[in-house]
Design a protein around this motif. Sequence first.
Motif, PDB file in Angstrom:
ATOM      1  N   MET A  39      29.137 -10.836 -21.125  1.00 62.59           N
ATOM      2  CA  MET A  39      28.085 -10.753 -20.114  1.00 62.59           C
ATOM      3  C   MET A  39      26.890  -9.965 -20.653  1.00 62.59           C
ATOM      4  SD  MET A  39      28.540  -9.301 -16.226  1.00 62.59           S
ATOM      5  CE  MET A  39      29.062 -10.534 -15.097  1.00 62.59           C
ATOM      6  N   LYS A  40      25.678 -10.483 -20.468  1.00 60.67           N
ATOM      7  CA  LYS A  40      24.464  -9.795 -20.921  1.00 60.67           C
ATOM      8  C   LYS A  40      24.173  -8.594 -20.013  1.00 60.67           C
ATOM      9  CE  LYS A  40      23.262 -12.770 -24.171  1.00 60.67           C
ATOM     10  NZ  LYS A  40      23.146 -12.413 -25.582  1.00 60.67           N
ATOM     11  N   THR A  41      23.332  -7.700 -20.538  1.00 64.29           N
ATOM     12  CA  THR A  41      23.005  -6.509 -19.738  1.00 64.29           C
ATOM     13  C   THR A  41      21.502  -6.450 -19.454  1.00 64.29           C
ATOM     14  OG1 THR A  41      22.725  -5.176 -21.723  1.00 64.29           O
ATOM     15  CG2 THR A  41      24.878  -5.130 -20.689  1.00 64.29           C
ATOM     16  N   ALA A  42      21.175  -6.110 -18.217  1.00 64.19           N
ATOM     17  CA  ALA A  42      19.781  -5.936 -17.799  1.00 64.19           C
ATOM     18  C   ALA A  42      19.565  -4.479 -17.444  1.00 64.19           C
ATOM     19  CB  ALA A  42      19.473  -6.811 -16.589  1.00 64.19           C
ATOM     20  N   LEU A  43      18.418  -3.967 -17.844  1.00 69.99           N
ATOM     21  CA  LEU A  43      18.075  -2.587 -17.524  1.00 69.99           C
ATOM     22  C   LEU A  43      16.904  -2.602 -16.542  1.00 69.99           C
ATOM     23  CD1 LEU A  43      18.683   0.391 -18.238  1.00 69.99           C
ATOM     24  CD2 LEU A  43      16.937   0.200 -20.025  1.00 69.99           C
ATOM     25  N   PHE A  44      17.115  -2.019 -15.360  1.00 69.00           N
ATOM     26  CA  PHE A  44      16.072  -1.973 -14.337  1.00 69.00           C
ATOM     27  C   PHE A  44      15.234  -0.707 -14.511  1.00 69.00           C
ATOM     28  CE2 PHE A  44      17.939  -4.734 -10.641  1.00 69.00           C
ATOM     29  CZ  PHE A  44      18.054  -5.800 -11.504  1.00 69.00           C
ATOM     30  N   ILE A  45      13.926  -0.876 -14.436  1.00 72.09           N
ATOM     31  CA  ILE A  45      13.005   0.256 -14.571  1.00 72.09           C
ATOM     32  C   ILE A  45      12.070   0.247 -13.358  1.00 72.09           C
ATOM     33  CG2 ILE A  45      11.173   1.290 -15.976  1.00 72.09           C
ATOM     34  CD1 ILE A  45      12.485   0.006 -18.434  1.00 72.09           C
ATOM     35  N   VAL A  46      12.159   1.290 -12.545  1.00 69.56           N
ATOM     36  CA  VAL A  46      11.368   1.362 -11.315  1.00 69.56           C
ATOM     37  C   VAL A  46      10.183   2.304 -11.542  1.00 69.56           C
ATOM     38  CG1 VAL A  46      11.404   1.941  -8.854  1.00 69.56           C
ATOM     39  CG2 VAL A  46      13.426   0.911  -9.927  1.00 69.56           C
ATOM     40  N   GLY A  47       8.990   1.814 -11.250  1.00 71.94           N
ATOM     41  CA  GLY A  47       7.772   2.587 -11.519  1.00 71.94           C
ATOM     42  C   GLY A  47       7.361   3.500 -10.385  1.00 71.94           C
ATOM     43  N   SER A  48       8.301   3.878  -9.531  1.00 71.85           N
ATOM     44  CA  SER A  48       8.007   4.790  -8.423  1.00 71.85           C
ATOM     45  C   SER A  48       9.104   5.833  -8.329  1.00 71.85           C
ATOM     46  CB  SER A  48       7.942   4.012  -7.098  1.00 71.85           C
ATOM     47  OG  SER A  48       7.916   4.913  -5.997  1.00 71.85           O
ATOM     48  N   LEU A  49       8.708   7.089  -8.097  1.00 67.20           N
ATOM     49  CA  LEU A  49       9.694   8.161  -7.932  1.00 67.20           C
ATOM     50  C   LEU A  49      10.011   8.402  -6.457  1.00 67.20           C
ATOM     51  CD1 LEU A  49       8.159  10.749 -10.453  1.00 67.20           C
ATOM     52  CD2 LEU A  49      10.167   9.305 -10.810  1.00 67.20           C
ATOM     53  N   ARG A  50       9.307   7.718  -5.566  1.00 64.87           N
ATOM     54  CA  ARG A  50       9.445   7.954  -4.128  1.00 64.87           C
ATOM     55  C   ARG A  50      10.872   7.636  -3.665  1.00 64.87           C
ATOM     56  NH1 ARG A  50       7.760   5.662   0.868  1.00 64.87           N
ATOM     57  NH2 ARG A  50       7.895   3.529   0.061  1.00 64.87           N
ATOM     58  N   ALA A  51      11.462   8.551  -2.895  1.00 67.57           N
ATOM     59  CA  ALA A  51      12.856   8.379  -2.480  1.00 67.57           C
ATOM     60  C   ALA A  51      13.074   7.044  -1.770  1.00 67.57           C
ATOM     61  CB  ALA A  51      13.281   9.536  -1.580  1.00 67.57           C
ATOM     62  N   LYS A  52      12.129   6.660  -0.880  1.00 65.05           N
ATOM     63  CA  LYS A  52      12.318   5.419  -0.120  1.00 65.05           C
ATOM     64  C   LYS A  52      11.482   4.274  -0.699  1.00 65.05           C
ATOM     65  CE  LYS A  52      13.768   7.695   4.085  1.00 65.05           C
ATOM     66  NZ  LYS A  52      13.407   8.127   5.450  1.00 65.05           N
ATOM     67  N   SER A  53      11.249   4.326  -1.977  1.00 64.09           N
ATOM     68  CA  SER A  53      10.414   3.334  -2.668  1.00 64.09           C
ATOM     69  C   SER A  53      10.763   1.893  -2.293  1.00 64.09           C
ATOM     70  CB  SER A  53      10.592   3.518  -4.185  1.00 64.09           C
ATOM     71  OG  SER A  53      10.183   2.360  -4.880  1.00 64.09           O
ATOM     72  N   PHE A  54       9.728   1.138  -1.888  1.00 62.37           N
ATOM     73  CA  PHE A  54       9.934  -0.291  -1.619  1.00 62.37           C
ATOM     74  C   PHE A  54      10.332  -1.020  -2.900  1.00 62.37           C
ATOM     75  CE2 PHE A  54       6.636   0.648   1.754  1.00 62.37           C
ATOM     76  CZ  PHE A  54       7.513   0.558   2.820  1.00 62.37           C
ATOM     77  N   ASN A  55       9.792  -0.567  -4.013  1.00 61.11           N
ATOM     78  CA  ASN A  55      10.131  -1.221  -5.283  1.00 61.11           C
ATOM     79  C   ASN A  55      11.592  -0.980  -5.658  1.00 61.11           C
ATOM     80  OD1 ASN A  55       7.677  -2.602  -6.617  1.00 61.11           O
ATOM     81  ND2 ASN A  55       6.888  -0.764  -5.595  1.00 61.11           N
ATOM     82  N   ARG A  56      12.098   0.226  -5.356  1.00 60.32           N
ATOM     83  CA  ARG A  56      13.526   0.459  -5.616  1.00 60.32           C
ATOM     84  C   ARG A  56      14.375  -0.399  -4.670  1.00 60.32           C
ATOM     85  NH1 ARG A  56      13.494   5.440  -5.372  1.00 60.32           N
ATOM     86  NH2 ARG A  56      13.006   5.756  -7.550  1.00 60.32           N
ATOM     87  N   GLN A  57      13.906  -0.561  -3.425  1.00 57.46           N
ATOM     88  CA  GLN A  57      14.645  -1.425  -2.492  1.00 57.46           C
ATOM     89  C   GLN A  57      14.672  -2.870  -2.998  1.00 57.46           C
ATOM     90  OE1 GLN A  57      13.711  -0.879   1.796  1.00 57.46           O
ATOM     91  NE2 GLN A  57      12.641   0.992   1.200  1.00 57.46           N
ATOM     92  N   LEU A  58      13.533  -3.313  -3.548  1.00 55.34           N
ATOM     93  CA  LEU A  58      13.501  -4.676  -4.101  1.00 55.34           C
ATOM     94  C   LEU A  58      14.470  -4.790  -5.280  1.00 55.34           C
ATOM     95  CD1 LEU A  58      12.014  -7.461  -3.857  1.00 55.34           C
ATOM     96  CD2 LEU A  58      10.543  -6.669  -5.731  1.00 55.34           C
ATOM     97  N   ALA A  59      14.513  -3.747  -6.102  1.00 54.09           N
ATOM     98  CA  ALA A  59      15.419  -3.755  -7.258  1.00 54.09           C
ATOM     99  C   ALA A  59      16.881  -3.815  -6.800  1.00 54.09           C
ATOM    100  CB  ALA A  59      15.164  -2.520  -8.122  1.00 54.09           C
TER     101      ALA A  59
END
Length: 184
Positions: free
Chosen positions: A1-21
Motif C-alpha cells: 500500500m502506498k503512503t500519503a502525507l497530509f500537510i495542513v497549512g493552518s494551525l487553527r484548532a478548528k481549521s476548516f482545512n484540517r476538517q477537509l483533510a
Amino acid sequence: MKTALFIVGSLRAKSFNRQLACEAEALLSPRVKVAWLDFHDVPFMNQDVENPVPAAVAKVRETVLAADGLWFFTPEYNYSYPGLLKNLLDWLSRPRDPADRNSPSVLSGKKCAVSGVGGRNATADCRRKLADLLAFVGMKQLRDHEVGLAVAPTSWTTDDLALDEAGRAALAAQTSAFADFIEA
Ligand SMILES: Cc1cc2nc3c(=O)[nH]c(=O)nc-3n(C[C@H](O)[C@H](O)[C@H](O)COP(=O)(O)O)c2cc1C
C-alpha cells in the motif's frame, strides 16, 4: 500500500482545512496509508542555522522522503498561501547533500495534490501561486483534480465545515485521482 502525507497549512484548532483533510483521509484510507505531517516546531528559515540541519527539520525531511505523495490542504492568506507553508517548503527545498548544491531535495520529483477551503474566492489565488511554487521546487502536482471550496456562510459561526454534496463529490473525485496518481 502506498503512503500519503497530509500537510495542513493552518494551525487553527478548528481549521476548516484540517476538517477537509479528515474527510479526505476517510475516503483515501481504504486504498492509501495516510500520515499527517507535524511541523509545528520547524524554525524560521535562517541560513546561519541551516547546517548542521536542525533536528526538527531533519525529522520532517525524513517523513517527506518516505511518503509516496504529499497532499496540501491550505487556506488562502492575503491572496496567497500562508507563510507557514512557504517556510516549510523553503526548508524542504534545500539540497539533501549540503556539500553538493546540485543534489536533489526531498521534494524533487515528489508527487502532490492541493486542496483549499477559504472565503468566496475558494482559495483560487492561493492554489494558483502554490502550483507555481511546487513546480519551481521540482514537485509533480496532480493538476486535473484540485478542490477549492468557499466556506458556507453558516460555518463561520459554527466552525463546522459542513461539506455539501458538490464539495463531497469533488473531494471523492480528487481522492480517487490522487490514489491513481501515486500508485502509477
Ligand atoms: C492573515 C489572513 C489573511 C486572509 N486572507 C484571505 C484571503 O486573501 N482570501 C480568503 O478567501 N480568505 C482569507 N482569509 C480567511 C481564511 O481563508 C479563513 O479564515 C479560513 O477559514 C482559514 O482556514 P482554516 O479554517 O483552515 O484555518 C485570511 C485569513 C487570515 C488569518
